[in-house]
Structures are given as C-alpha cells and as structure tokens.
Design a protein around this motif. Structure first.
Motif, PDB file in Angstrom:
ATOM      1  N   VAL A 109      24.456  52.602  20.956  1.00 20.99           N
ATOM      2  CA  VAL A 109      24.850  52.872  19.570  1.00 20.99           C
ATOM      3  C   VAL A 109      26.372  52.879  19.463  1.00 20.99           C
ATOM      4  CG1 VAL A 109      24.757  54.579  17.697  1.00 20.99           C
ATOM      5  CG2 VAL A 109      22.709  54.103  19.062  1.00 20.99           C
ATOM      6  N   THR A 110      27.031  53.422  20.462  1.00 20.37           N
ATOM      7  CA  THR A 110      28.499  53.474  20.485  1.00 20.37           C
ATOM      8  C   THR A 110      29.097  52.083  20.296  1.00 20.37           C
ATOM      9  OG1 THR A 110      28.349  55.291  22.077  1.00 20.37           O
ATOM     10  CG2 THR A 110      30.502  54.234  21.812  1.00 20.37           C
ATOM     11  N   HIS A 111      28.567  51.130  21.024  1.00 22.06           N
ATOM     12  CA  HIS A 111      29.066  49.749  20.938  1.00 22.06           C
ATOM     13  C   HIS A 111      28.996  49.236  19.501  1.00 22.06           C
ATOM     14  CE1 HIS A 111      29.900  45.617  22.097  1.00 22.06           C
ATOM     15  NE2 HIS A 111      28.850  45.264  21.372  1.00 22.06           N
ATOM     16  N   GLU A 112      27.881  49.491  18.847  1.00 22.68           N
ATOM     17  CA  GLU A 112      27.715  49.015  17.467  1.00 22.68           C
ATOM     18  C   GLU A 112      28.642  49.758  16.508  1.00 22.68           C
ATOM     19  OE1 GLU A 112      26.248  46.167  15.037  1.00 22.68           O
ATOM     20  OE2 GLU A 112      25.772  46.354  17.159  1.00 22.68           O
ATOM     21  N   ILE A 113      28.830  51.052  16.738  1.00 24.03           N
ATOM     22  CA  ILE A 113      29.778  51.823  15.919  1.00 24.03           C
ATOM     23  C   ILE A 113      31.169  51.219  16.036  1.00 24.03           C
ATOM     24  CG2 ILE A 113      31.022  54.031  15.771  1.00 24.03           C
ATOM     25  CD1 ILE A 113      28.331  55.421  16.426  1.00 24.03           C
ATOM     26  N   LEU A 114      31.588  50.947  17.251  1.00 27.18           N
ATOM     27  CA  LEU A 114      32.936  50.395  17.465  1.00 27.18           C
ATOM     28  C   LEU A 114      33.086  48.990  16.887  1.00 27.18           C
ATOM     29  CD1 LEU A 114      33.592  51.748  21.062  1.00 27.18           C
ATOM     30  CD2 LEU A 114      34.559  52.588  18.911  1.00 27.18           C
ATOM     31  N   GLN A 115      32.001  48.233  16.836  1.00 28.14           N
ATOM     32  CA  GLN A 115      32.037  46.905  16.229  1.00 28.14           C
ATOM     33  C   GLN A 115      32.212  46.977  14.716  1.00 28.14           C
ATOM     34  OE1 GLN A 115      31.860  43.743  17.818  1.00 28.14           O
ATOM     35  NE2 GLN A 115      32.305  45.084  19.537  1.00 28.14           N
ATOM     36  N   ARG A 116      31.651  48.013  14.087  1.00 27.63           N
ATOM     37  CA  ARG A 116      31.626  48.104  12.628  1.00 27.63           C
ATOM     38  C   ARG A 116      32.702  49.003  12.026  1.00 27.63           C
ATOM     39  NH1 ARG A 116      25.555  47.718  10.494  1.00 27.63           N
ATOM     40  NH2 ARG A 116      24.653  46.449  12.128  1.00 27.63           N
ATOM     41  N   ALA A 117      33.171  49.982  12.758  1.00 28.74           N
ATOM     42  CA  ALA A 117      34.107  50.969  12.209  1.00 28.74           C
ATOM     43  C   ALA A 117      35.467  50.337  11.915  1.00 28.74           C
ATOM     44  CB  ALA A 117      34.282  52.130  13.187  1.00 28.74           C
ATOM     45  N   PRO A 118      36.112  50.765  10.831  1.00 32.88           N
ATOM     46  CA  PRO A 118      37.475  50.300  10.559  1.00 32.88           C
ATOM     47  C   PRO A 118      38.413  50.698  11.712  1.00 32.88           C
ATOM     48  CG  PRO A 118      36.578  51.510   8.674  1.00 32.88           C
ATOM     49  CD  PRO A 118      35.616  51.686   9.805  1.00 32.88           C
TER      50      PRO A 118
ATOM     51  N   ASP B  33      41.139  52.200  11.769  1.00 31.42           N
ATOM     52  CA  ASP B  33      41.752  53.534  11.666  1.00 31.42           C
ATOM     53  C   ASP B  33      40.716  54.670  11.669  1.00 31.42           C
ATOM     54  OD1 ASP B  33      40.695  52.956   9.168  1.00 31.42           O
ATOM     55  OD2 ASP B  33      42.360  53.847   8.053  1.00 31.42           O
ATOM     56  N   CYS B  34      39.459  54.343  11.916  1.00 26.09           N
ATOM     57  CA  CYS B  34      38.389  55.345  11.943  1.00 26.09           C
ATOM     58  C   CYS B  34      38.428  56.107  13.270  1.00 26.09           C
ATOM     59  CB  CYS B  34      37.034  54.661  11.780  1.00 26.09           C
ATOM     60  SG  CYS B  34      35.640  55.790  11.789  1.00 26.09           S
ATOM     61  N   HIS B  35      38.338  57.420  13.190  1.00 25.54           N
ATOM     62  CA  HIS B  35      38.317  58.262  14.385  1.00 25.54           C
ATOM     63  C   HIS B  35      36.866  58.362  14.874  1.00 25.54           C
ATOM     64  CE1 HIS B  35      40.779  61.431  16.528  1.00 25.54           C
ATOM     65  NE2 HIS B  35      39.651  61.325  17.192  1.00 25.54           N
ATOM     66  N   VAL B  36      36.605  57.889  16.097  1.00 21.99           N
ATOM     67  CA  VAL B  36      35.273  57.907  16.697  1.00 21.99           C
ATOM     68  C   VAL B  36      35.251  58.972  17.788  1.00 21.99           C
ATOM     69  CG1 VAL B  36      33.530  56.574  17.954  1.00 21.99           C
ATOM     70  CG2 VAL B  36      34.943  55.451  16.206  1.00 21.99           C
ATOM     71  N   VAL B  37      34.239  59.844  17.743  1.00 24.73           N
ATOM     72  CA  VAL B  37      34.101  60.921  18.724  1.00 24.73           C
ATOM     73  C   VAL B  37      32.678  60.881  19.276  1.00 24.73           C
ATOM     74  CG1 VAL B  37      34.270  63.405  19.126  1.00 24.73           C
ATOM     75  CG2 VAL B  37      35.720  62.334  17.388  1.00 24.73           C
ATOM     76  N   LEU B  38      32.563  60.970  20.607  1.00 27.06           N
ATOM     77  CA  LEU B  38      31.265  60.915  21.273  1.00 27.06           C
ATOM     78  C   LEU B  38      30.932  62.245  21.942  1.00 27.06           C
ATOM     79  CD1 LEU B  38      31.725  57.530  23.186  1.00 27.06           C
ATOM     80  CD2 LEU B  38      30.885  57.875  20.848  1.00 27.06           C
ATOM     81  N   PHE B  39      29.648  62.556  21.983  1.00 25.95           N
ATOM     82  CA  PHE B  39      29.143  63.713  22.712  1.00 25.95           C
ATOM     83  C   PHE B  39      27.985  63.261  23.593  1.00 25.95           C
ATOM     84  CE2 PHE B  39      31.439  65.836  19.432  1.00 25.95           C
ATOM     85  CZ  PHE B  39      31.763  67.089  19.923  1.00 25.95           C
ATOM     86  N   GLU B  40      28.048  63.628  24.859  1.00 26.21           N
ATOM     87  CA  GLU B  40      26.967  63.335  25.798  1.00 26.21           C
ATOM     88  C   GLU B  40      26.888  64.464  26.806  1.00 26.21           C
ATOM     89  OE1 GLU B  40      23.952  62.545  27.709  1.00 26.21           O
ATOM     90  OE2 GLU B  40      24.363  61.096  26.109  1.00 26.21           O
ATOM     91  N   GLN B  41      25.751  65.119  26.879  1.00 23.53           N
ATOM     92  CA  GLN B  41      25.538  66.280  27.752  1.00 23.53           C
ATOM     93  C   GLN B  41      25.445  65.887  29.229  1.00 23.53           C
ATOM     94  OE1 GLN B  41      25.120  69.572  26.646  1.00 23.53           O
ATOM     95  NE2 GLN B  41      24.918  70.340  28.713  1.00 23.53           N
ATOM     96  N   ASP B  42      24.746  64.800  29.521  1.00 25.40           N
ATOM     97  CA  ASP B  42      24.501  64.382  30.899  1.00 25.40           C
ATOM     98  C   ASP B  42      25.803  63.908  31.561  1.00 25.40           C
ATOM     99  OD1 ASP B  42      22.080  63.454  32.809  1.00 25.40           O
ATOM    100  OD2 ASP B  42      23.720  61.981  32.885  1.00 25.40           O
TER     101      ASP B  42
END
Length: 189
Positions: free
Chosen positions: A58-67, A69-78
């Motif tokens: 999903v991250t890859h697709e977010i980065l492909q579509r986000a402007p 200047d969009c701030h992207v933040v990820l959370f992963e427990q593992d």
C-alpha cells in the motif's frame, strides 16, 4: 516478479511468527490496494498515515499518488517488517506503535492528518487496544478527515459507526481472503 515473491515470503514468515498481529498469509492484492486508494482526494492531500504497512504494498501506491509536498507517515509493529520498510523507504517517517499515533505525529510537528489508511487486523485485537487505536485515529484526523480500513469481516462496523459521521462499506472479492473496506469520515469538530 522477484520483488513480489520476496515480499510474499517475508509476509508469510511474519504471519507464521505472529498471526494475530499480521492477520493474513499474503500481502494485499492489487484490487484491494486500488480500492483503498480510490476514495482519497489526492489533489487536496497534505498528510497521510498508513497503519500496518507490512512490506509496503500500500505504501508504494501511496507514494505513487501523493503530491510531492504531502507528508507520508508509516506505522508497522513488526520489527522485521519495519526494518524492511526502512531499507525500502529510508526517507519516510516510520514508527512502531499505532497506539501512540497522536504522540508520534506531534514529534513530526503534525497536529492532525488528512487521511489514515489502515491495514491493521483490528478485529484480532483485544477490545481495549482496538478502542485505544480507534480513539487515536479519530483524534489524529482533521475535521472531516478520511479514515479507510480494511478487514475480512463486518465485525468492526458497529465500532466505526459510533465514532465517525459516515461509514461506507465496499466488498472486495478479488483478495485473499475477500475483504471489506470501511470508508469513514471524521465528525466535523
């Protein structure tokens, strides 16, 4: 193809290690990922959070579509998946525990975010942890912010309907297993 196979093997090994927190034996299908991305108003997006980033499908697709200047933040427990994500996306802010979502956003000087996409298996979580995370999500969203969650059942519906002004559900049959997407709007505060 090699990257996809590697992601599937990593995901499967982490599922076998901790099935309650990973929630699936395989990463999300392209059909599910596109269904998660389609409701997002990309042209107005200034900030987006992904919860349960896994191997970054999903991250890859977010980065492909986000402007840009969009701030992207990820959370992963593992921890192993978090290391994989950090290696793959070293320029993206990455945290471990969605239970501290608002605290981590403050560290980034983000009071609230426009959109949260969650791949967390919330129905597997203890009810108190589920409530804590949903409260964090609601507090982290801007007024009228968008929260998109997928699950393999409708058990989360009642939890969402009391927290959000609208909850729309879509069924995605082309995923293993078939999934439901909850598209939620935050109450205007």
């Amino acid at each position: 193809m090699v990257n996809s196979l590697k992601q599937r093997l990593i995901f499967l090994s982490r599922f076998l290690y901790s099935p309650k927190t990973i929630g699936s034996i395989t990463p999300s299908s392209k059909h599910l990922v596109h269904a998660l991305m389609n409701p997002i108003p990309w042209h107005n997006l200034k900030s987006i959070v992904e919860l349960g980033s896994g191997t970054g499908i999903v991250t890859h697709e977010i980065l492909q579509r986000a402007p840009s200047d969009c701030h992207v933040v990820l959370f992963e427990q593992d921890q192993a998946l978090r290391q994989y994500l950090h290696h793959r996306y070293p320029h993206i802010s990455l945290f471990s525990d969605a239970q501290y979502l608002t605290q981590k956003l403050k560290q980034l000087q983000l009071k609230q975010v426009d959109c949260i996409v969650s791949c967390l298996p919330l129905t597997n979580f203890h009810p108190s942890l589920r409530a804590d995370i949903l409260n964090e999500i609601q507090n982290a969203l801007t007024p009228n912010g968008l929260y998109i969650q997928y699950q393999y059942s409708l058990h989360l519906k009642k939890w969402l309907e009391v927290r959000f002004s609208s909850v729309n559900i879509r069924f995605i049959p082309l995923n293993i297993p078939p999934s439901f997407i909850f598209i939620c709007k935050n109450f205007i505060q």
